[in-house]
Design an enzyme around this catalytic site. Structure first.
Site, PDB file in Angstrom:
ATOM      1  CB  THR A  15      -0.933   0.003   1.230  1.00  7.57           C
ATOM      2  OG1 THR A  15      -1.676  -1.210   1.224  1.00  7.57           O
ATOM      3  CG2 THR A  15      -1.887   1.171   1.208  1.00  7.57           C
ATOM      4  NE  ARG A  16       4.210   0.917   4.733  1.00  6.10           N
ATOM      5  CZ  ARG A  16       4.846   0.390   5.749  1.00  6.10           C
ATOM      6  NH1 ARG A  16       5.417   1.155   6.637  1.00  6.10           N
ATOM      7  NH2 ARG A  16       4.953  -0.903   5.876  1.00  6.10           N
ATOM      8  CG  MET A  17       5.901  -0.005  -2.055  1.00  3.85           C
ATOM      9  SD  MET A  17       6.631  -1.524  -2.608  1.00  3.85           S
ATOM     10  CE  MET A  17       8.010  -0.883  -3.540  1.00  3.85           C
TER      11      MET A  17
END
Length: 151
Positions: A15-17
């Site tokens: 998700t953070r990517m």
């Protein structure tokens, strides 16, 4: 090593990517993050390798099998943390007794020498070894709590 089994945790979404591609399939230096970790682990010739993937991540399973054809794939139906992910690998390890090493598929800089050294720390007197690091900015990372002696 006939007395070594490796679980590679690869169920993260990334998700953070900000990408629909599972985090562990992103490439660095020509290989997926997962492939880097599997190559490091495979250098020890483990008796068993289990890759824990998330639901709907057929690409993760395919990548694992491309690197380690005899790898077992376990699915973590609901992402409920590290302990739950490790538990998903248990059926693939039935009958195995020996040293169990758990690696994260999103840590591609792990080296075979480091993995071998870590397994060398496990013995009947010392049943568990943990590898960690000190981050300049630890926000977003899990924590290892140690006492004054470093234990």
């Amino acid at each position: 090593m006939s007395d070594l089994a490796i679980i590679v945790l690869a169920a993260g979404k990334g998700t953070r990517m900000k990408s629909a591609l599972p985090k562990v399939l992103h490439k660095a230096a020509g290989r997926s993050l997962l492939a880097h970790v599997l190559h490091a682990a495979n250098a020890l010739s483990p008796a068993k390798t289990v890759v824990v993937a998330g639901p709907g991540t057929e690409g993760v399973a395919a990548e694992a099998k491309a690197v380690v054809p005899n790898a077992a794939i376990a699915i973590q139906p609901e992402r409920q943390g590290t302990a739950n992910a490790v538990a998903m690998a248990q059926p693939a390890l039935n009958g195995f007794s020996g040293t169990l090493l758990v690696l994260y598929a999103d840590a591609p800089l792990i080296q075979p020498e480091t993995v071998k050294s870590l397994t060398g720390e496990v013995s009947p007197a010392q049943s568990m070894a943990v590898l960690g690091f000190e981050a300049a900015n630890p926000e977003g990372y899990g924590r290892l709590l140690r006492n004054a002696k470093g234990d």
